[in-house]
Design a protein around this motif. Sequence first.
Motif, PDB file in Angstrom:
ATOM      1  N   ASN A  88      -1.254   3.545  -1.339  1.00  0.00           N
ATOM      2  CA  ASN A  88       0.015   2.832  -1.478  1.00  0.00           C
ATOM      3  C   ASN A  88       0.928   3.046  -0.272  1.00  0.00           C
ATOM      4  OD1 ASN A  88      -0.692   1.832  -4.007  1.00  0.00           O
ATOM      5  ND2 ASN A  88       0.168   3.587  -5.086  1.00  0.00           N
ATOM      6  N   LEU A  89       1.007   4.286   0.206  1.00  0.00           N
ATOM      7  CA  LEU A  89       1.881   4.584   1.335  1.00  0.00           C
ATOM      8  C   LEU A  89       1.423   3.870   2.601  1.00  0.00           C
ATOM      9  CD1 LEU A  89       2.459   8.392   0.699  1.00  0.00           C
ATOM     10  CD2 LEU A  89       4.252   6.638   0.796  1.00  0.00           C
ATOM     11  N   LEU A  90       0.116   3.811   2.821  1.00  0.00           N
ATOM     12  CA  LEU A  90      -0.403   3.166   4.031  1.00  0.00           C
ATOM     13  C   LEU A  90      -0.320   1.644   3.943  1.00  0.00           C
ATOM     14  CD1 LEU A  90      -3.545   5.401   4.694  1.00  0.00           C
ATOM     15  CD2 LEU A  90      -1.367   5.436   5.922  1.00  0.00           C
ATOM     16  N   GLU A  91      -0.403   1.098   2.734  1.00  0.00           N
ATOM     17  CA  GLU A  91      -0.405  -0.361   2.599  1.00  0.00           C
ATOM     18  C   GLU A  91       0.986  -0.957   2.456  1.00  0.00           C
ATOM     19  OE1 GLU A  91      -2.960  -1.277  -0.653  1.00  0.00           O
ATOM     20  OE2 GLU A  91      -4.801  -0.814   0.446  1.00  0.00           O
ATOM     21  N   THR A  92       1.854  -0.317   1.686  1.00  0.00           N
ATOM     22  CA  THR A  92       3.185  -0.893   1.443  1.00  0.00           C
ATOM     23  C   THR A  92       4.315  -0.072   2.045  1.00  0.00           C
ATOM     24  OG1 THR A  92       3.617   0.273  -0.641  1.00  0.00           O
ATOM     25  CG2 THR A  92       2.318  -1.760  -0.756  1.00  0.00           C
ATOM     26  N   GLY A  93       4.019   1.191   2.415  1.00  0.00           N
ATOM     27  CA  GLY A  93       5.081   2.060   2.933  1.00  0.00           C
ATOM     28  C   GLY A  93       5.785   2.837   1.839  1.00  0.00           C
ATOM     29  N   ASN A  94       5.461   2.562   0.560  1.00  0.00           N
ATOM     30  CA  ASN A  94       6.090   3.240  -0.571  1.00  0.00           C
ATOM     31  C   ASN A  94       5.006   3.803  -1.490  1.00  0.00           C
ATOM     32  OD1 ASN A  94       8.758   2.310   0.229  1.00  0.00           O
ATOM     33  ND2 ASN A  94       8.113   0.318  -0.533  1.00  0.00           N
ATOM     34  N   MET A  95       5.230   5.006  -2.017  1.00  0.00           N
ATOM     35  CA  MET A  95       4.204   5.641  -2.852  1.00  0.00           C
ATOM     36  C   MET A  95       4.128   5.008  -4.234  1.00  0.00           C
ATOM     37  SD  MET A  95       3.394   9.695  -3.210  1.00  0.00           S
ATOM     38  CE  MET A  95       4.541  10.124  -4.510  1.00  0.00           C
ATOM     39  N   GLY A  96       5.261   4.539  -4.749  1.00  0.00           N
ATOM     40  CA  GLY A  96       5.222   3.787  -6.001  1.00  0.00           C
ATOM     41  C   GLY A  96       5.401   4.601  -7.261  1.00  0.00           C
ATOM     42  N   ARG A  97       5.823   5.859  -7.146  1.00  0.00           N
ATOM     43  CA  ARG A  97       6.075   6.653  -8.352  1.00  0.00           C
ATOM     44  C   ARG A  97       7.000   7.817  -8.014  1.00  0.00           C
ATOM     45  NH1 ARG A  97       2.043  11.090  -9.523  1.00  0.00           N
ATOM     46  NH2 ARG A  97       0.833  11.473  -7.616  1.00  0.00           N
ATOM     47  N   VAL A  98       7.546   8.426  -9.070  1.00  0.00           N
ATOM     48  CA  VAL A  98       8.425   9.586  -8.911  1.00  0.00           C
ATOM     49  C   VAL A  98       7.602  10.857  -9.103  1.00  0.00           C
ATOM     50  CG1 VAL A  98      10.416  10.834  -9.843  1.00  0.00           C
ATOM     51  CG2 VAL A  98      10.465   8.336  -9.692  1.00  0.00           C
ATOM     52  N   VAL A  99       7.775  11.819  -8.195  1.00  0.00           N
ATOM     53  CA  VAL A  99       7.077  13.105  -8.309  1.00  0.00           C
ATOM     54  C   VAL A  99       8.081  14.238  -8.122  1.00  0.00           C
ATOM     55  CG1 VAL A  99       4.838  12.258  -7.548  1.00  0.00           C
ATOM     56  CG2 VAL A  99       6.494  13.045  -5.844  1.00  0.00           C
ATOM     57  N   ASP A 100       7.746  15.412  -8.628  1.00  0.00           N
ATOM     58  CA  ASP A 100       8.605  16.589  -8.475  1.00  0.00           C
ATOM     59  C   ASP A 100       8.290  17.284  -7.160  1.00  0.00           C
ATOM     60  OD1 ASP A 100      10.023  16.340 -10.846  1.00  0.00           O
ATOM     61  OD2 ASP A 100       8.529  17.458 -12.004  1.00  0.00           O
TER      62      ASP A 100
ATOM     63  N   GLU B 275      11.908   3.978 -11.060  1.00  0.00           N
ATOM     64  CA  GLU B 275      10.703   4.800 -11.053  1.00  0.00           C
ATOM     65  C   GLU B 275       9.906   4.632  -9.771  1.00  0.00           C
ATOM     66  OE1 GLU B 275       8.671   3.681 -14.599  1.00  0.00           O
ATOM     67  OE2 GLU B 275      10.125   4.638 -15.923  1.00  0.00           O
ATOM     68  N   GLY B 276      10.470   3.882  -8.821  1.00  0.00           N
ATOM     69  CA  GLY B 276       9.816   3.719  -7.523  1.00  0.00           C
ATOM     70  C   GLY B 276       8.712   2.684  -7.520  1.00  0.00           C
ATOM     71  N   LYS B 277       8.529   1.965  -8.619  1.00  0.00           N
ATOM     72  CA  LYS B 277       7.433   1.005  -8.729  1.00  0.00           C
ATOM     73  C   LYS B 277       7.819  -0.351  -8.141  1.00  0.00           C
ATOM     74  CE  LYS B 277       5.808   3.160 -13.019  1.00  0.00           C
ATOM     75  NZ  LYS B 277       5.616   2.961 -14.475  1.00  0.00           N
TER      76      LYS B 277
ATOM     77  N   PRO C 232      12.979  15.649  -8.694  1.00  0.00           N
ATOM     78  CA  PRO C 232      12.304  14.363  -8.906  1.00  0.00           C
ATOM     79  C   PRO C 232      12.667  13.406  -7.773  1.00  0.00           C
ATOM     80  CG  PRO C 232      13.355  15.128 -10.927  1.00  0.00           C
ATOM     81  CD  PRO C 232      13.856  16.004  -9.822  1.00  0.00           C
ATOM     82  N   SER C 233      11.661  12.898  -7.061  1.00  0.00           N
ATOM     83  CA  SER C 233      11.917  12.117  -5.845  1.00  0.00           C
ATOM     84  C   SER C 233      10.898  11.003  -5.683  1.00  0.00           C
ATOM     85  CB  SER C 233      11.864  13.024  -4.606  1.00  0.00           C
ATOM     86  OG  SER C 233      12.696  14.153  -4.751  1.00  0.00           O
ATOM     87  N   ILE C 234      11.274  10.003  -4.881  1.00  0.00           N
ATOM     88  CA  ILE C 234      10.326   8.983  -4.450  1.00  0.00           C
ATOM     89  C   ILE C 234      10.002   9.242  -2.980  1.00  0.00           C
ATOM     90  CG2 ILE C 234      11.141   7.252  -6.093  1.00  0.00           C
ATOM     91  CD1 ILE C 234      12.615   5.903  -3.754  1.00  0.00           C
TER      92      ILE C 234
ATOM     93  N   GLU D 134       0.127  19.287   1.877  1.00  0.00           N
ATOM     94  CA  GLU D 134       1.129  19.205   0.823  1.00  0.00           C
ATOM     95  C   GLU D 134       2.511  18.897   1.413  1.00  0.00           C
ATOM     96  OE1 GLU D 134       1.303  22.514  -1.768  1.00  0.00           O
ATOM     97  OE2 GLU D 134      -0.656  22.129  -2.682  1.00  0.00           O
ATOM     98  N   PHE D 135       3.261  18.130   0.673  1.00  0.00           N
ATOM     99  CA  PHE D 135       4.610  17.753   1.088  1.00  0.00           C
ATOM    100  C   PHE D 135       5.579  18.304   0.049  1.00  0.00           C
ATOM    101  CE2 PHE D 135       8.134  14.611   1.135  1.00  0.00           C
ATOM    102  CZ  PHE D 135       8.539  14.753   2.460  1.00  0.00           C
ATOM    103  N   PHE D 136       6.246  19.416   0.390  1.00  0.00           N
ATOM    104  CA  PHE D 136       7.142  20.113  -0.542  1.00  0.00           C
ATOM    105  C   PHE D 136       6.475  20.332  -1.887  1.00  0.00           C
ATOM    106  CE2 PHE D 136      10.063  18.172   2.501  1.00  0.00           C
ATOM    107  CZ  PHE D 136      10.781  19.288   2.883  1.00  0.00           C
ATOM    108  N   GLY D 137       5.231  20.814  -1.844  1.00  0.00           N
ATOM    109  CA  GLY D 137       4.513  21.156  -3.067  1.00  0.00           C
ATOM    110  C   GLY D 137       3.733  20.013  -3.680  1.00  0.00           C
ATOM    111  N   HIS D 138       3.858  18.803  -3.134  1.00  0.00           N
ATOM    112  CA  HIS D 138       3.129  17.660  -3.696  1.00  0.00           C
ATOM    113  C   HIS D 138       1.882  17.367  -2.870  1.00  0.00           C
ATOM    114  CE1 HIS D 138       2.163  13.846  -5.513  1.00  0.00           C
ATOM    115  NE2 HIS D 138       2.199  13.263  -4.332  1.00  0.00           N
ATOM    116  N   LYS D 139       0.745  17.291  -3.544  1.00  0.00           N
ATOM    117  CA  LYS D 139      -0.501  16.941  -2.887  1.00  0.00           C
ATOM    118  C   LYS D 139      -0.778  15.465  -3.128  1.00  0.00           C
ATOM    119  CE  LYS D 139      -5.349  18.331  -2.470  1.00  0.00           C
ATOM    120  NZ  LYS D 139      -6.405  19.249  -2.971  1.00  0.00           N
ATOM    121  N   PHE D 140      -0.902  14.694  -2.052  1.00  0.00           N
ATOM    122  CA  PHE D 140      -1.083  13.251  -2.171  1.00  0.00           C
ATOM    123  C   PHE D 140      -2.460  12.911  -2.744  1.00  0.00           C
ATOM    124  CE2 PHE D 140       2.007  13.683   1.339  1.00  0.00           C
ATOM    125  CZ  PHE D 140       3.037  12.911   0.809  1.00  0.00           C
TER     126      PHE D 140
END
Length: 488
Positions: A243-255, A307-309, A266-268, A230-236
């Motif tokens: 998305n993170l491995l292919e583009t380097g960006n997760m592509g959405r906003v999470v708490d 929105e990080g998209k 709320p963060s990207i 978990e990353f600050f409470g977020h489970k990938f």
Amino acid sequence: MSEETINKQEMPEQLSDILLVLDKEKMKIQAVKSIDENGKMETVDPTKKNQNQFMRVDKSGDFFSNFFSNFFSQLKNPTNFSFFKVPAPIAVEKAQEMQKQVDKPTPEGEKIMKEHEVKIEQQSDKKQVNQNNMATTQTTQEASEYRYKPEQIDWDTMTNLGLSKEYLEKRNLLEPLLKGYKTNELLPIGVNLGGTILRTDARLSLQQAEDGKVVVGIHGIKKEPNLHFEFFGHKFTDEDKKNLLETGNMGRVVDLKNSKTGELMPSIISIDRLTNDVIALRKDFIKVPDEIKSVKLNDEQKQTLLEGKPLYLEGMVSTKGTEFSATVQFNADKRYVEFLFDRNNSNRQTQSNGQTQDNQQNQSQKAPKTFRGKELTDDQHKDFKAGQTIYIDGLKDKKGQPYQGYITFNKENGKTNFEFPNQYKERVKPTEAHKTQTAVNSEGKTNEATKNIKEPLKSGQQTPKNKQQQEQQEKPKAPAKTRGKKIS
């Protein structure tokens, strides 16, 4: 470095306040957005919708003092305004409370206003208001850009790492450190572990410890991003990891959850491509430009980036003046909108062509109804989305000059290919049938098989199409009338 320190350095940035302003003529509380070169202040309504436009200033005392002194000195008619500094997370709430105080004053409201009001020192006023003193203004402007001062750096630690001030200055790496950023490249460092020296490459940053001291942060290279915990409470999710491995960006906003305060942020999330660190940035800190490479963004496109998209843009213009298309996305590590067209992985290429998460899949595969501001007719669009090449005119370049050409929609990658008329003619060599049809219909010429047929040929026709045309062709020609020569 302790786990606590590592977590702290990767936490979404919170060290900022919002500058609110009371216009004494309009008696309205607003959030400051910017100030132009003529000293005119731009403001926006202090609502959640506008949070990404609020001007953010560093919380540290010295930095804010320098910033506000410079801001105040540039402001036109500064006495017309009162300023207030409030923490970013509660800026909207405090603005509402202050507006209530402006509308209906109360002792409690007055206390809130005084608590957050910013007053520039009289000495600083006299020193800064004189805008004719360019040297003073320039010095203040330079100081306001930095979060840290060179003398705050623990140079003994830097020396132990094998780095010096002169070395960092020569490599243009000291300035980003003082501004609060990581070095934009890896540095060779040596760490003394009690008789053993560990040499590695790492990015460096400056961080403020709880006791106020500035410490050096070392960001070493990891074999791969740590996405299993978990990353600050977020489970990938699997999609997040992909998305993170292919583009380097997760592509959405999470708490994300602040482990100390419990606050939800709320963060990207992106990957530091130099070190494989997982990096987060609060959504409030995302700054989306109005224009990217000569393409003006509409509200829907801006929202996509906020929105990080990923967003596919056509008709951008490079510094060399050539047009190009690419997918753009906001990167939490770089803190700006980056281009994704240079990804080598085939899956990345698929993503950069518009096949993305959160209902973005296949969006770019749909043939657009407009091209460079020119709307296609229903017939044109029908042929266009079927993959046929169509002719389009009425286009205008950056100077307003008209031009025309041919466009073709590529269903596989969702791109629109454009060719100028001369390029199209060079690429498409006409067939004999096409030459015959053009010659008969446009130039009034015939071929041997159809020389007596009066009506225009149909597409691809080189012989009579029916009995009537056959009879016209076989009908003998009447002898040509000639002028008799008078014989005397």
